[in-house]
Design a protein around this motif. Sequence first.
Motif, PDB file in Angstrom:
ATOM      1  N   SER A   2       0.979  -1.260  -0.011  1.00 18.36           N
ATOM      2  CA  SER A   2       0.068   0.028   0.094  1.00 18.36           C
ATOM      3  C   SER A   2       0.853   1.354  -0.009  1.00 18.36           C
ATOM      4  O   SER A   2       0.435   2.211  -0.577  1.00 18.36           O
ATOM      5  CB  SER A   2      -1.078   0.087   1.226  1.00 18.36           C
ATOM      6  N   TYR A   3       1.814   1.223   0.647  1.00 22.84           N
ATOM      7  CA  TYR A   3       2.807   2.402   0.833  1.00 22.84           C
ATOM      8  C   TYR A   3       3.426   2.748  -0.365  1.00 22.84           C
ATOM      9  O   TYR A   3       3.295   3.752  -0.843  1.00 22.84           O
ATOM     10  CB  TYR A   3       3.827   2.406   1.956  1.00 22.84           C
ATOM     11  N   LEU A   4       3.723   1.764  -1.435  1.00 18.33           N
ATOM     12  CA  LEU A   4       4.575   2.033  -2.537  1.00 18.33           C
ATOM     13  C   LEU A   4       3.451   2.503  -3.414  1.00 18.33           C
ATOM     14  O   LEU A   4       3.663   3.156  -4.406  1.00 18.33           O
ATOM     15  CB  LEU A   4       5.254   0.677  -3.113  1.00 18.33           C
ATOM     16  N   PHE A   5       2.281   1.698  -3.201  1.00 13.46           N
ATOM     17  CA  PHE A   5       1.133   2.368  -4.033  1.00 13.46           C
ATOM     18  C   PHE A   5       0.696   3.735  -4.046  1.00 13.46           C
ATOM     19  O   PHE A   5       0.713   4.470  -4.851  1.00 13.46           O
ATOM     20  CB  PHE A   5       0.078   1.461  -3.982  1.00 13.46           C
ATOM     21  N   MET A   6       0.941   4.157  -2.844  1.00 12.53           N
ATOM     22  CA  MET A   6       0.805   5.519  -2.531  1.00 12.53           C
ATOM     23  C   MET A   6       1.651   6.422  -3.154  1.00 12.53           C
ATOM     24  O   MET A   6       1.404   7.420  -3.638  1.00 12.53           O
ATOM     25  CB  MET A   6       0.692   5.814  -1.122  1.00 12.53           C
ATOM     26  N   CYS A   7       2.976   5.757  -2.955  1.00  5.83           N
ATOM     27  CA  CYS A   7       3.929   6.815  -3.540  1.00  5.83           C
ATOM     28  C   CYS A   7       3.896   7.006  -5.080  1.00  5.83           C
ATOM     29  O   CYS A   7       4.035   7.831  -5.707  1.00  5.83           O
ATOM     30  CB  CYS A   7       5.440   6.075  -3.272  1.00  5.83           C
ATOM     31  N   GLU A   8       3.472   5.748  -5.590  1.00  2.87           N
ATOM     32  CA  GLU A   8       3.451   5.951  -7.253  1.00  2.87           C
ATOM     33  C   GLU A   8       2.179   6.832  -7.365  1.00  2.87           C
ATOM     34  O   GLU A   8       2.409   7.657  -8.531  1.00  2.87           O
ATOM     35  CB  GLU A   8       3.128   4.616  -7.689  1.00  2.87           C
ATOM     36  N   GLN A   9       1.013   6.541  -6.924  1.00  2.33           N
ATOM     37  CA  GLN A   9      -0.080   7.645  -7.200  1.00  2.33           C
ATOM     38  C   GLN A   9       0.149   9.000  -6.908  1.00  2.33           C
ATOM     39  O   GLN A   9      -0.304   9.779  -7.642  1.00  2.33           O
ATOM     40  CB  GLN A   9      -1.323   6.957  -6.415  1.00  2.33           C
ATOM     41  N   ALA A  10       0.826   9.281  -5.807  1.00  2.52           N
ATOM     42  CA  ALA A  10       1.147  10.669  -5.422  1.00  2.52           C
ATOM     43  C   ALA A  10       2.054  11.347  -6.590  1.00  2.52           C
ATOM     44  O   ALA A  10       1.952  12.638  -6.996  1.00  2.52           O
ATOM     45  CB  ALA A  10       2.009  10.680  -4.122  1.00  2.52           C
ATOM     46  N   LYS A  11       2.959  10.395  -6.931  1.00  2.13           N
ATOM     47  CA  LYS A  11       3.955  11.062  -8.014  1.00  2.13           C
ATOM     48  C   LYS A  11       3.060  11.180  -9.322  1.00  2.13           C
ATOM     49  O   LYS A  11       3.451  12.209 -10.084  1.00  2.13           O
ATOM     50  CB  LYS A  11       4.993   9.801  -8.585  1.00  2.13           C
ATOM     51  N   ASN A  12       2.265  10.456  -9.644  1.00  7.44           N
ATOM     52  CA  ASN A  12       1.247  10.626 -10.943  1.00  7.44           C
ATOM     53  C   ASN A  12       0.632  11.960 -10.636  1.00  7.44           C
ATOM     54  O   ASN A  12       0.567  12.677 -11.774  1.00  7.44           O
ATOM     55  CB  ASN A  12       0.567   9.501 -11.057  1.00  7.44           C
ATOM     56  N   ALA A  13      -0.091  12.195  -9.652  1.00  6.74           N
ATOM     57  CA  ALA A  13      -0.718  13.206  -9.307  1.00  6.74           C
ATOM     58  C   ALA A  13       0.098  14.565  -9.399  1.00  6.74           C
ATOM     59  O   ALA A  13      -0.318  15.642 -10.134  1.00  6.74           O
ATOM     60  CB  ALA A  13      -1.326  13.458  -7.933  1.00  6.74           C
ATOM     61  N   LEU A  14       1.193  14.552  -8.806  1.00  2.00           N
ATOM     62  CA  LEU A  14       2.334  15.629  -9.082  1.00  2.00           C
ATOM     63  C   LEU A  14       2.630  15.927 -10.383  1.00  2.00           C
ATOM     64  O   LEU A  14       2.983  17.038 -10.843  1.00  2.00           O
ATOM     65  CB  LEU A  14       3.355  15.554  -8.189  1.00  2.00           C
ATOM     66  N   ASN A  15       2.735  15.076 -11.218  1.00  2.14           N
ATOM     67  CA  ASN A  15       3.273  14.978 -12.732  1.00  2.14           C
ATOM     68  C   ASN A  15       2.029  15.758 -13.518  1.00  2.14           C
ATOM     69  O   ASN A  15       2.661  16.192 -14.629  1.00  2.14           O
ATOM     70  CB  ASN A  15       3.386  13.667 -13.161  1.00  2.14           C
ATOM     71  N   GLN A  16       0.840  15.760 -12.957  1.00  2.00           N
ATOM     72  CA  GLN A  16      -0.167  16.669 -13.675  1.00  2.00           C
ATOM     73  C   GLN A  16       0.113  17.980 -13.861  1.00  2.00           C
ATOM     74  O   GLN A  16      -0.720  18.653 -14.565  1.00  2.00           O
ATOM     75  CB  GLN A  16      -1.498  16.155 -13.164  1.00  2.00           C
ATOM     76  N   LYS A  17       1.088  18.812 -13.208  1.00  2.00           N
ATOM     77  CA  LYS A  17       1.189  19.950 -13.003  1.00  2.00           C
ATOM     78  C   LYS A  17       0.099  20.909 -12.668  1.00  2.00           C
ATOM     79  O   LYS A  17       0.214  22.154 -12.917  1.00  2.00           O
ATOM     80  CB  LYS A  17       1.908  20.473 -14.403  1.00  2.00           C
ATOM     81  N   GLU A  18      -0.830  20.307 -12.004  1.00  8.91           N
ATOM     82  CA  GLU A  18      -1.964  20.933 -11.665  1.00  8.91           C
ATOM     83  C   GLU A  18      -1.855  21.880 -10.281  1.00  8.91           C
ATOM     84  O   GLU A  18      -2.432  22.839 -10.221  1.00  8.91           O
ATOM     85  CB  GLU A  18      -3.100  20.060 -11.423  1.00  8.91           C
ATOM     86  N   TYR A  19      -0.755  21.454  -9.582  1.00  7.77           N
ATOM     87  CA  TYR A  19      -0.398  22.050  -8.227  1.00  7.77           C
ATOM     88  C   TYR A  19       1.051  22.824  -8.456  1.00  7.77           C
ATOM     89  O   TYR A  19       1.616  22.534  -9.314  1.00  7.77           O
ATOM     90  CB  TYR A  19      -0.340  20.810  -7.336  1.00  7.77           C
ATOM     91  N   GLU A  20       1.171  23.542  -7.653  1.00  6.69           N
ATOM     92  CA  GLU A  20       2.214  24.397  -7.484  1.00  6.69           C
ATOM     93  C   GLU A  20       3.607  23.406  -6.928  1.00  6.69           C
ATOM     94  O   GLU A  20       4.931  23.877  -6.979  1.00  6.69           O
ATOM     95  CB  GLU A  20       2.241  25.609  -6.435  1.00  6.69           C
ATOM     96  N   TYR A  21       3.585  22.013  -6.778  1.00  5.04           N
ATOM     97  CA  TYR A  21       4.382  21.366  -6.004  1.00  5.04           C
ATOM     98  C   TYR A  21       4.465  20.257  -7.100  1.00  5.04           C
ATOM     99  O   TYR A  21       3.494  19.528  -7.478  1.00  5.04           O
ATOM    100  CB  TYR A  21       4.075  21.027  -4.650  1.00  5.04           C
ATOM    101  N   HIS A  22       5.506  19.817  -7.371  1.00  8.60           N
ATOM    102  CA  HIS A  22       5.688  18.591  -8.540  1.00  8.60           C
ATOM    103  C   HIS A  22       6.753  17.353  -7.820  1.00  8.60           C
ATOM    104  O   HIS A  22       6.957  16.717  -8.716  1.00  8.60           O
ATOM    105  CB  HIS A  22       6.247  19.368  -9.722  1.00  8.60           C
ATOM    106  N   SER A  23       7.097  17.649  -6.880  1.00  6.92           N
ATOM    107  CA  SER A  23       8.115  16.439  -6.092  1.00  6.92           C
ATOM    108  C   SER A  23       7.633  16.549  -4.781  1.00  6.92           C
ATOM    109  O   SER A  23       6.910  17.235  -4.148  1.00  6.92           O
ATOM    110  CB  SER A  23       9.518  16.947  -6.399  1.00  6.92           C
ATOM    111  N   PHE A  24       8.060  15.529  -4.041  1.00 10.20           N
ATOM    112  CA  PHE A  24       7.746  15.176  -2.582  1.00 10.20           C
ATOM    113  C   PHE A  24       8.346  16.231  -1.956  1.00 10.20           C
ATOM    114  O   PHE A  24       7.743  16.677  -0.649  1.00 10.20           O
ATOM    115  CB  PHE A  24       8.144  13.753  -2.091  1.00 10.20           C
TER     116      PHE A  24
END
Length: 709
Positions: free
Chosen positions: A211-233
């Motif tokens: 679950s933790y790795l799945f969360m890391c992957e999903q969070a990366k995908n969300a940040l790659n969408q450039k919708e937010y001002e933050y794009h990395s952890f």
Amino acid sequence: MDTKFQWTNFYMELATALLEYKNNRSELIEKLKTIFSDAGMNFPFKEKGKETYEDICPFTIFGSFNKGITNANRIALLEQFAKQFSIKSAVPTEFDGIPVVMNLSAWFFAYKGNRGEHDIDNLWNLLEKAIAYSDEASAENKNAFIAAYDTVTKQKMIKWNITMGLYWVRPYTFINLDSTNRAFITDVDNMPHYFTTIFSDINKGLPDGTSYLFMCEQAKNALNQKEYEYHSFPELSYCAWKSSQVGKTEEPPTKTVDSNVKETDYWIYSPGDNACMWDEFYKNGIMGIGWDEVTNLKDFASKEEIKEFMKKVYDASYSYKNNAHCLWQFANEIKVGDVVFVKKGMHKIIGRGIVTSDYIYDSSRNTYKHIRKVDWQNNGEWEHPGQAVMKTLTNISAYPDYVQKLLDLFAEDTPEEVSEQKEIKYPPYSKDDFLNEVYMDEDTYNTLTELLEAKYNVILQGAPGVGKTFAAKRLAYSIMGQKDTSRVAMVQFHQSYSYEDFIQGYRPSKEGFELENGAFYKFCKEAEEDNERPYFFIIDEINRGNLSKILGELMMLIEKDKRGEKIKLLYSNEWFTVPQNVRIIGMMNTADRSLALMDYALRRRFAFFDFAPAFSSEGFKNYLAEKNSPKLESLITVVESLNNTISSDESLGDGFRIGHSYFCTDDEITDEWLKSVVEYEVIPLIKEYWFDEPTKVRDWSATLRSAIK
């Protein structure tokens, strides 16, 4: 890679360098001794205070400089790490986006007697597998990481902190799941709806490796969408930290004391002559005060020093007594979380806000260089009730009726009256935060929260100094999931406390007598309007009051199965109810022999939870190790022996034991502090206990004094 987060290069290189010592940890410990010695700091890695660790894990090493220490000390340590491990990356000077562990829980493994045989080996294995997975996310590396992670998460001392450790060593691969980040990423304003939906139950417990790795992957995908001002952890973690700063300072806290536990103070304040600075202050989220020729107010040790300085730089013929008092209050007495009402002249209120930072001296400003950051909640214009004081800054907390009148101005705001209103964002507070601050194990905490939910009314009872008051508000915050001070009220009972104070009664007024509502009445009315969230009413010294008299006809309504039922009040003939969402937490000192026991009718309405001295708890042992004071440890040994004697005394018993909080401080342990605790707190207590046995008092006093020589 974002150059703003230069620490990431250094941390990753250091983690790789440490991995080379996986099978040579004795040499690693010698290097660590050199690092701390050359940095001019005490070696922190010790078993139960004295014995130096024979073994260590990489995450605990990282925790030694990612906890509540100053940035100057952190940089000094990292310079020595760079030297000893030949780190080529620049030593960072900024630490944006780095979560810090509590000082008393910076270890990732338990003491020797409590940890498993392979606990430290497992942590090294996790580091190795984390770096391998970060370098190449193959199926083989992924499965190896999951297996290592799942093994470690079953060990003592491992909770959410392991995600912080993984983030430190590879911050672009592993997401940090401390309470600040969890609150941030589950808010739909900060992450996509699908993400917040998937992880809406994240606070229920640490995820397993898959679950933790799945969360890391999903969070990366969300940040790659450039919708937010933050794009990395790292950027995400920094934004999460910034968003949580209501009730905190700009820097990560260097103390583990929760400032919100102090009662909120209320201030009335003028932003310049006739509020001339209000527009700028409101726009920039600050409050400021004049007297710019007076430099950094934190350089002055007293009001008298400020006053003498003002005489030198201004007109020596004036006393500056009031002005020095105002500056001193601005710098030292206003607290994060205090409420500020803004006045214009003596007849207008134009705003209200919550203080969010400590005092700042901003020399870059042309005027009003003394500032604090404020989350301004309201901006408009209201008629001040009567005439306001003329002083620039006044603490009005001592006048609750006046404070209530000012609060009432904002109770019925309409869009025409208020140009902007903001929702208050309170800092998150979790079960883990509670366990980090209160010396209690997880099973005991679970028992206490289940008891409160089962009964709705709980009394925390115990000897003096066991931390009942310290724990009460934190218990409420942990159940709410945030330090929402608006849903917690606290009163202290005493022998003169009455039904009129608690519920309602007639008070003298200009016209004769006026019916006024009491603290519990007002609290219940607020809770009733917000019945989907829990509210906590805390009563200190609950057995000092005459409960039957104070509660009156409400004695029935506080029972769990009577919540929501209505009864007519004595004075107003009004139908009143105690809402389902109100929880009552009382505190009772079991060593107070002047107090009668509660009657049985009241006792059956409360559950009673014993607080015992926590000298043997893991948290207190960590505290002793952190303080590294042989004299304090010697004193604690004597006090534990003293407590055994008190427990076996037929005229005393367990309820009279001396609590651990007498010996807890955020300051350095000095001989003067230890002497003060012994002479003015512990010895007077045993004199009261054994007032008719002077020989016993004399012997124990001598033993206590000798422990700190």
